[in-house]
Design an enzyme around this catalytic site. Structure first.
Site, PDB file in Angstrom:
ATOM      1  N   ALA A  44      84.429  19.787 -13.199  1.00  0.00           N
ATOM      2  CA  ALA A  44      84.218  19.074 -11.931  1.00  0.00           C
ATOM      3  C   ALA A  44      82.736  19.082 -11.581  1.00  0.00           C
ATOM      4  CB  ALA A  44      85.032  19.731 -10.828  1.00  0.00           C
ATOM      5  N   GLY A  46      81.269  16.802  -8.803  1.00  0.00           N
ATOM      6  CA  GLY A  46      80.972  16.434  -7.416  1.00  0.00           C
ATOM      7  C   GLY A  46      80.959  17.612  -6.465  1.00  0.00           C
ATOM      8  N   GLY A  47      82.115  18.268  -6.291  1.00  0.00           N
ATOM      9  CA  GLY A  47      82.157  19.425  -5.404  1.00  0.00           C
ATOM     10  C   GLY A  47      83.446  19.510  -4.616  1.00  0.00           C
ATOM     11  N   GLU A 115      80.450  10.977  -1.046  1.00  0.00           N
ATOM     12  CA  GLU A 115      81.162  10.247  -2.105  1.00  0.00           C
ATOM     13  C   GLU A 115      81.970   9.126  -1.469  1.00  0.00           C
ATOM     14  OE1 GLU A 115      83.168  12.915  -4.850  1.00  0.00           O
ATOM     15  OE2 GLU A 115      81.443  14.251  -4.848  1.00  0.00           O
ATOM     16  N   HIS A 238      88.294   6.912 -12.747  1.00  0.00           N
ATOM     17  CA  HIS A 238      86.949   7.107 -12.197  1.00  0.00           C
ATOM     18  C   HIS A 238      86.106   5.934 -12.665  1.00  0.00           C
ATOM     19  CE1 HIS A 238      83.159   8.856 -11.059  1.00  0.00           C
ATOM     20  NE2 HIS A 238      83.787   9.897 -10.519  1.00  0.00           N
ATOM     21  N   ARG A 284      87.199   4.557  -4.920  1.00  0.00           N
ATOM     22  CA  ARG A 284      87.270   4.461  -6.383  1.00  0.00           C
ATOM     23  C   ARG A 284      88.173   3.365  -6.923  1.00  0.00           C
ATOM     24  NH1 ARG A 284      87.441  10.745  -8.138  1.00  0.00           N
ATOM     25  NH2 ARG A 284      85.398  11.083  -7.236  1.00  0.00           N
ATOM     26  N   HIS A 345      91.067   9.677 -14.760  1.00  0.00           N
ATOM     27  CA  HIS A 345      90.352  10.812 -14.180  1.00  0.00           C
ATOM     28  C   HIS A 345      91.275  11.812 -13.495  1.00  0.00           C
ATOM     29  CE1 HIS A 345      86.995  12.929 -12.387  1.00  0.00           C
ATOM     30  NE2 HIS A 345      87.416  12.675 -11.161  1.00  0.00           N
ATOM     31  N   GLU A 369      96.262  20.099  -9.523  1.00  0.00           N
ATOM     32  CA  GLU A 369      96.483  18.702  -9.917  1.00  0.00           C
ATOM     33  C   GLU A 369      97.904  18.444 -10.417  1.00  0.00           C
ATOM     34  OE1 GLU A 369      93.463  17.185 -12.522  1.00  0.00           O
ATOM     35  OE2 GLU A 369      94.476  15.261 -12.802  1.00  0.00           O
ATOM     36  N   ARG A 380      93.623   9.421  -4.245  1.00  0.00           N
ATOM     37  CA  ARG A 380      92.960  10.652  -3.768  1.00  0.00           C
ATOM     38  C   ARG A 380      91.551  10.359  -3.250  1.00  0.00           C
ATOM     39  NH1 ARG A 380      89.482  14.651  -6.634  1.00  0.00           N
ATOM     40  NH2 ARG A 380      89.294  12.924  -8.074  1.00  0.00           N
TER      41      ARG A 380
END
Ligand code: SIN
Length: 529
Positions: A44, A46-47, A115, A238, A284, A345, A369, A380
């Site tokens: 991962a 992004g965070g 994001e 993604h 997304r 993704h 997940e 999501r």
């Protein structure tokens, strides 16, 4: 036969967080297919989305999550996860994880990322390697616990349930068969509580941002055990995976667009403006579909993510991993745009659970997940998943504190191997593996039709028949087990997609291009039999 109070299958953020907390109440085994750190979590970038700033609020985070989820989120679940997030973040910090900070008018505060779909900056991160830092922190802590055994290179084969042993009236999860990859033997492990934290199923598609371990093992095992599975049609693509013949599955974080990255087509146009007023930072599903349309229209192989207008020093400091990786493939982010394509993704559906990770099979929990709590709905919101893993793991660990009062221990049968031959036709495994991934990409991708889905369904039934034959006749191996799981999960995605005769969130079909709230504003639930 080994016996533990808790068996956790999977060693990402959800599995490790649960194991650390459950260890206070009993013995724990963490089973993991490869090394401890070979997880989706570790990849991962992004965070973690979490409300920590005065300019943000729980209300706004809930609203953004619900909006992304396109009418299918469970609002109570969203609210719980969002509001319990800050406490869980503090716990990570207590374990030594240091999120990036910045200096603002003489004091330090979190350097929050942005994001797609977030109305505020709220993504806590450690440069662009957040997952790796979390994974290392949790594994370091785990190594200090004497009550937790980490079984690496062990792969769960199947759950042992009372119903499978002939006690259907009082069904419950009793244990699990586990392949020790070093000895090739299948062990029987008994546990009061089994927790599936196996991550997602990106490898079901030809192109994915996921590591090789993401073969849908948890969903496939739960399905075979008769557990309810929800919303598998919602696979998140993604928009920006690095497009390069030698680069496998390398994600270019959405945070790059959050910091001003612009998507351009092969003519250099900022095409996203034509699809959504939010441009390159639209949610997304919209960006992935727009890229798909641009690529199909122009015949180009990819689009480009342009950061050349940003200062070199900023790129080097904020995205060191992405910058270095691109450079290794001959792409200098300072001077040229990064070639990118969408790739599978995240699995937004999964094993249906409540907010404490409980499934409809007593004794079986699912977190991270692999589970469908109702947080993500039909799509999501970026960076909500690590948060979900932390919060639900904490709640599950609190919920399992009370020991299960077992009347009498049911004897668990030993594993019976097929013909105990080694698989001599490895080529069949590899061929079937490739066929599944290609057909899922071609027929069950970003844009779907009923005809393509039906074609995929027919092919998958044939493949599953062939794999079943292999499974019963040959000694099990990791490759064979993964193939069997991949085929099962692919079929669940297709069956779920065929049920949804509308377009919503991540499920877009040309046959029913609009959402149909009257008939389909509900989860897709499948269970065996
Ligand atoms: C990314 O860094 O773009 C991935 C974040 C996520 O999928 O939540």
């Amino acid at each position: 036969m080994k016996e533990y109070d808790f068996v956790v299958i999977g060693s990402g953020i959800a599995g490790l967080s649960f194991a650390l907390k459950a260890a206070r109440h009993g013995s724990v085994a963490v089973i993991t297919k490869r090394k401890g750190a070979d997880t989706n979590t570790a990849w991962a970038q992004g965070g973690i989305a979490c409300v920590t700033s005065d300019e943000d609020s729980f209300q706004l985070h809930v609203r953004d999550t619900l909006e992304a989820g396109a009418g299918l989120c469970d609002e109570a679940v969203v609210r719980t996860i969002v509001t319990e997030g800050p406490e869980r973040i503090c716990e990570l910090a207590e374990l030594g994880l240091q999120f990036d900070e910045r200096e603002v008018s003489g004091h330090r505060e979190f350097d929050l990322g942005k994001e797609g779909g977030h109305s505020k900056r709220r993504v806590l991160h450690v440069r662009d390697v957040t997952g790796r830092e979390i994974e290392e922190t949790l594994l370091r802590e785990l190594a200090r616990q004497s009550d937790v055994q980490l079984l690496e290179n062990h792969m769960a084969v199947d759950l042992i349930t009372a119903a499978k042993l002939g006690f259907a009236a009082e069904d419950r999860c009793l244990g699990v068969y586990v392949l020790d990859e070093k000895t090739g033997e299948v062990e029987t492990i008994r546990a009061d509580r089994i927790v599936l934290a196996t991550g997602g199923c990106g490898k079901v598609y030809l192109y994915t941002t996921n590591p090789d371990i993401a073969t849908g093992d948890g969903v496939a095992m739960a399905w075979r055990a008769g557990v309810e599975i929800a919303n598998m049609e919602f696979i998140q693509f993604h928009p920006t995976c690095l497009f390069h013949p030698q680069a496998k599955s390398f994600l270019i974080s959405e945070a790059v667009r959050g910091e001003g990255g612009i998507l351009r087509n092969n003519r250099g146009e900022d095409f996203m403006k034509r699809y959504d007023p939010r441009g390159s930072l639209a949610p997304r599903d919209i960006v992935a579909r727009a890229i798909d349309a641009e690529i199909k229209r122009s015949g180009a192989q990819c689009v480009f993510l342009d950061m050349t207008h940003k200062p070199a020093e900023f790129i080097r400091e904020r995205f060191p991993h992405i910058y270095q990786t691109c450079l290794r493939f001959g792409i200098d982010m300072f001077k040229q745009a990064i070639p990118v394509v969408p790739a599978a993704h995240y699995q937004c559906g999964g094993i249906k659970t409540d907010i404490n990770g409980a499934t409809n099979l007593p004794g079986l929990y699912a977190i991270g997940e692999v589970a469908c709590t109702g947080l993500h709905g039909a799509n999501r919101l970026a960076s909500n998943s690590l948060l979900e893993g932390l919060v639900v793991a904490h709640r599950a660990a609190a919920a399992v504190q009370t020991r299960f009062a077992r009347k009498q221990k049911v004897p668990l049968p030993e594993w019976k191997s097929g013909n105990v031959q080694d698989v001599d036709e490895l080529v069949v495994i590899y061929h079937n593996w490739d066929e599944i991934r290609r057909l899922m990409w071609d027929y069950v991708g970003i844009v779907r039709t009923d005809k393509r889905l039906q074609r995929a369904s027919a092919r998958l039934r044939n493949l599953q028949r062939e794999i079943r034959e292999f499974y019963w006749n040959f000694k099990v191996s990791v490759d064979l087990l993964e193939l069997r799981n991949l085929a099962a999960v692919a079929a669940l995605i297709v069956d779920s997609a065929l049920c949804r005769k509308e377009s919503r969130g991540l499920h877009y079909t040309l046959d029913y291009p609009e959402a149909d709230d009257r008939h389909f504003k509900h989860d897709t639930l499948l269970s065996r039999g």
